[in-house]
Scaffold this active site. Structure first.
Site, PDB file in Angstrom:
ATOM      1  N   ASP A 137     -43.907  17.461  -2.321  1.00 52.17           N
ATOM      2  CA  ASP A 137     -44.167  17.345  -0.883  1.00 52.17           C
ATOM      3  C   ASP A 137     -44.829  18.581  -0.285  1.00 52.17           C
ATOM      4  OD1 ASP A 137     -43.453  14.743  -0.258  1.00 52.17           O
ATOM      5  OD2 ASP A 137     -41.335  15.220  -0.078  1.00 52.17           O
TER       6      ASP A 137
ATOM      7  N   TYR B 294     -47.993  17.296   9.335  1.00 51.94           N
ATOM      8  CA  TYR B 294     -46.995  17.169   8.264  1.00 51.94           C
ATOM      9  C   TYR B 294     -46.074  18.387   8.268  1.00 51.94           C
ATOM     10  CZ  TYR B 294     -45.376  15.996   3.506  1.00 51.94           C
ATOM     11  OH  TYR B 294     -44.624  15.660   2.408  1.00 51.94           O
TER      12      TYR B 294
ATOM     13  N   HIS C  66     -40.672   7.307   6.880  1.00 49.32           N
ATOM     14  CA  HIS C  66     -39.277   7.673   7.182  1.00 49.32           C
ATOM     15  C   HIS C  66     -38.710   6.694   8.210  1.00 49.32           C
ATOM     16  CE1 HIS C  66     -39.906  12.158   5.889  1.00 49.32           C
ATOM     17  NE2 HIS C  66     -39.669  11.364   4.858  1.00 49.32           N
TER      18      HIS C  66
ATOM     19  N   HIS D 148     -48.515  13.618  -1.777  1.00 52.16           N
ATOM     20  CA  HIS D 148     -49.149  12.820  -0.726  1.00 52.16           C
ATOM     21  C   HIS D 148     -50.493  13.445  -0.398  1.00 52.16           C
ATOM     22  CE1 HIS D 148     -45.584  10.459   0.107  1.00 52.16           C
ATOM     23  NE2 HIS D 148     -44.882  11.524   0.398  1.00 52.16           N
TER      24      HIS D 148
ATOM     25  N   HIS E 292     -38.618  19.565   0.717  1.00 49.33           N
ATOM     26  CA  HIS E 292     -37.753  19.638   1.887  1.00 49.33           C
ATOM     27  C   HIS E 292     -36.388  18.964   1.652  1.00 49.33           C
ATOM     28  CE1 HIS E 292     -38.632  15.358   3.411  1.00 49.33           C
ATOM     29  NE2 HIS E 292     -39.286  15.463   2.275  1.00 49.33           N
TER      30      HIS E 292
ATOM     31  N   GLU F 133     -36.728  11.489  -3.522  1.00 49.41           N
ATOM     32  CA  GLU F 133     -36.937  10.617  -2.371  1.00 49.41           C
ATOM     33  C   GLU F 133     -37.691   9.360  -2.821  1.00 49.41           C
ATOM     34  OE1 GLU F 133     -38.040  11.297   2.355  1.00 49.41           O
ATOM     35  OE2 GLU F 133     -38.593  12.819   0.862  1.00 49.41           O
TER      36      GLU F 133
ATOM     37  N   ASP G 204     -40.038   7.494  -1.832  1.00 49.85           N
ATOM     38  CA  ASP G 204     -41.500   7.357  -1.866  1.00 49.85           C
ATOM     39  C   ASP G 204     -42.089   7.967  -3.134  1.00 49.85           C
ATOM     40  OD1 ASP G 204     -40.491   9.708  -0.549  1.00 49.85           O
ATOM     41  OD2 ASP G 204     -42.521  10.255   0.014  1.00 49.85           O
TER      42      ASP G 204
ATOM     43  N   HIS H  53     -38.978  15.228  -7.233  1.00 49.87           N
ATOM     44  CA  HIS H  53     -38.240  14.972  -5.993  1.00 49.87           C
ATOM     45  C   HIS H  53     -37.756  13.533  -6.039  1.00 49.87           C
ATOM     46  CE1 HIS H  53     -37.068  14.835  -1.885  1.00 49.87           C
ATOM     47  NE2 HIS H  53     -38.238  14.534  -1.337  1.00 49.87           N
TER      48      HIS H  53
END
Length: 393
Positions: free
Chosen positions: A164, A192, A23, A225, A145, A81, A83, A79
């Protein structure tokens, strides 16, 4: 290198041993991480998520070694995002018409990231994709999230692809939780949760309860992850339920910054007072200018009370505490007490300002704070010690 998870599911992600921040520089990842992507081969072939953008070409090259890309019938983006979706542009150049299953918010965000009008198929909770012997069931998980987040459950194999949720930034060649260092794994898992999911704790409880009511058998949880929860996979679900309910341990954390060690001496004396009042309590002292900010946040998450200390500088407090307070406020910690302290030379505003900031962040103030002029002598250190004792008694 790909890894077989079951007869139908293969891990095709990337273990990133060198990753040290995430991030931007907001999150430290001293144990590295992984970007977990999964290939399902049934009567239909499905790819779940991709990897972070810097590894897009490597990902597509390795995926070609695993399968003819044209055989991929569907892509699922749990998701958006970067990554998780970062390799999509590189992949979609090869198979541009392949349907991408995601939530309505997911489609909007993917378009916002990549400015491509791919073949989006939007889904909502309860929608089912039949892929042959197995079915994929979609469960929206907004704000876990991001607004677009969702889970995908694979019947037959009984696998929850949770993105996530239930993950951690933790690189391990073995991939599975039963062969990972359990102490390190759980340390990364709580870090996390504390740094990323704390503000959404009420939603975490609600979503877990919703999924449990479906009474779906879960043989494995595959996050995006870190490790795959293969041995007793629901252990992490139970842990999330514990963490999500205003979590605290019998711990007090004292966080400070200092110029000429006066505030440090105060912190150590306060700690001695706490330990004298209650020998069972765990006391941790952390210098906010020297310690990793995410580690500090994790200890705050564990704590029932925190003390925040700073000398007064330029009619305020030191900048390392300013950044930390911004993080604390955004994380919306619940069920925690706090007090401020600090040394000063002439104006002495820092303690009141720290108290106000802690109150604004939702902490219950147990004191108006304690400040000391210049460097505490033996009498002053005893006063600091007494201050610590009073707050914990």
């Amino acid at each position: 290198m790909s890894k077989k998870i079951t007869e139908k599911v293969t891990w095709v992600g990337k273990v990133d041993w060198e990753l040290k921040s995430f991030h931007g520089n907001e999150y430290s990842t001293r144990k590295g991480s992984s970007y977990n992507s999964y290939l399902i081969r049934d009567e239909k072939t499905v790819l779940i998520d991709t990897v972070w953008q810097p590894y897009d070409k490597e990902f597509v090259t390795r995926l070609k070694q695993e399968i003819d890309l044209k055989e991929i019938d569907y892509i699922i983006a749990n998701h958006s995002e970067i990554d998780h979706s970062g390799a999509l542009p590189e992949l979609m150049r090869e198979i541009p018409d392949t349907p991408i299953y995601c939530t309505a918010n997911g489609a909007k965000i993917l378009k916002g990231h990549y400015h491509q009008d791919w073949n989006f198929v939007t889904v909502k909770t309860g929608d089912v994709l039949d892929i042959g012997e197995c079915k994929l069931i979609f469960v929206e998980a907004p704000m876990l999230h991001w607004p677009d987040s969702m889970f995908t459950y694979m019947s037959g194999e009984n696998i929850l692809f949770s993105n996530d949720a239930f993950g951690q930034h933790f690189a391990t060649e073995s991939l599975n939780n039963d062969t990972a260092d359990t102490a390190q794994l759980y340390e990364e898992a709580i870090k996390y949760y504390a740094n990323i999911l704390t503000p959404f704790s009420k939603l975490v409880v609600k979503k877990i309860e919703e999924v449990l009511k479906l009474q779906l058998p879960v043989s494995m949880i595959c996050p995006s992850h870190g490790v795959i929860w293969k041995d007793n996979p629901l252990q992490i679900v139970g842990q999330y339920m514990t963490w999500a309910k205003d979590y605290q341990e019998n711990q007090v954390t004292i966080i400070y910054d200092t110029m000429w060690n006066a505030t440090r001496k105060m912190a150590e004396a306060i700690a001695a007072g706490i330990e004298q009042a209650d020998p069972t309590v765990t006391v941790k002292i952390m210098n906010s200018s020297k310690e990793d900010k995410n580690d500090i946040i994790t200890e705050i998450f564990r704590s029932k009370m925190i003390f925040l200390g700073s000398p007064t500088i330029n009619n305020g407090f030191m900048h390392s505490l300013g950044g930390l307070l911004e993080m604390i406020k955004g994380l919306k910690f619940q069920n925690k007490k706090a007090a401020a302290f600090g040394s000063y030379g002439w104006s002495g505003e820092s303690v009141k300002q720290l108290s106000n900031a802690l109150n604004d962040a939702g902490f219950e103030l147990v004191s108006d704070g304690f400040r000391y002029l210049w460097v505490p002598d033996e009498k002053g250190l005893n006063e600091c010690k007494e201050f610590g004792t009073k707050q914990i008694s």
